[in-house]
Enzyme design. Sequence first.
Site, short mmCIF file in Angstrom:
data_model
loop_
_atom_site.label_atom_id
_atom_site.label_comp_id
_atom_site.label_asym_id
_atom_site.label_seq_id
_atom_site.Cartn_x
_atom_site.Cartn_y
_atom_site.Cartn_z
N CYS A 88 16.42 24.67 34.21
CA CYS A 88 17.96 25.77 34.09
C CYS A 88 17.63 26.98 34.07
CB CYS A 88 18.17 25.58 32.29
SG CYS A 88 19.56 25.61 31.87
N HIS A 205 18.32 18.94 31.71
CA HIS A 205 17.13 19.02 30.95
C HIS A 205 16.20 18.26 30.92
CE1 HIS A 205 17.62 23.15 29.37
NE2 HIS A 205 18.70 22.82 29.88
N GLU A 207 13.63 17.84 29.66
CA GLU A 207 13.03 17.64 28.14
C GLU A 207 13.22 17.29 26.84
OE1 GLU A 207 13.90 20.43 29.33
OE2 GLU A 207 14.85 21.46 27.73
#
Lengths: 238, 82
Positions: A88, A205, A207
């Site tokens: 990002c 994302h 994560e």
Amino acid sequence: MKFGVVVFPGSNCDVDCYNVVKNVLNKDVNYVWHKERLNDLDEYDCLILPGGFSYGDYLRPGAIARFANAMQGVIEFANKGGLVLGICNGFQVLLEAGLLPGAMQRNKNLKFRCHYSFIRVENSKLPFTLECSEGQVLKIPIAHGDGNYFVDEETLQQMKANDQIVFRYCDEDGNVTEQANPNGSIDNIAGICNKKGNVLGMMPHPERCAEDVLGSTHGKLIFDSIIKYLESRVENAR
Amino acid sequence: MLLVKVYVTLKKGVLDPKGTAVKSSLNSMGFEGVEDVRIGKYMEIKLNIDGREEAAEKVKEMCDKLLANPVIEDYDFEITEV
């Protein structure tokens, strides 16, 4: 094996990245403060530039972060072949730093898009994707206002020829359609790598979806790939 | 003291989502003949440098490195004494 998560003023996914590496993957990880000079590059095997709004996105997302002390080390690390993952805002920093080609613009529909998205794996031979299969559809959340990837036609053709387009926005079945494109990105691009394949930038994302409790574990594939790659590198060195 | 006025504009052919939104707003407000709106940035830099040539060189470097992104933006600047 050691990971580093670079923290800029305004990073807000640094803790999530740290958490995945430390508590889900059980690997060694350090925060790298943006003021640090990163003198000992050999200390790290993979550096992660996390999401967020470094320096408030002033001027352009990533434009100011790119000149942070720590970034000089990141650039050197990348040029030496070290693995760098930009997620990002981290992707935007890599573009501004010139480690990846192209630039980000405001989302075409001007909306901040924050939801799960589907992306198709277009290159599964990278250190970041070798646990994925070619054409696999990953369910990974996005959260950005400036993810409208732009690059000139000539560079885009070179990137295609070099297999640098790693992820493309698609529907649940893997069809790359205009409707599945959340931000107006050229060619539905969601993630790209450099020519050497050791630097990856992606808007979604991973994560945020590396644990069952979060609704998808597809993000873990990215981290698992990195670990597998690093372990095989150690094996080969023996 | 020198005052530098820097203009950063989107390159031709690069879409401008913000400009397009402003254009349609102007259209819906009833302003006729608005064909296109492109949004750029305007910056003022005060420079404590005497020579204009030296200043121009510095500002060019600032633009190339930070103030504009050469992938999507062009820039221009003018230098005046204050």
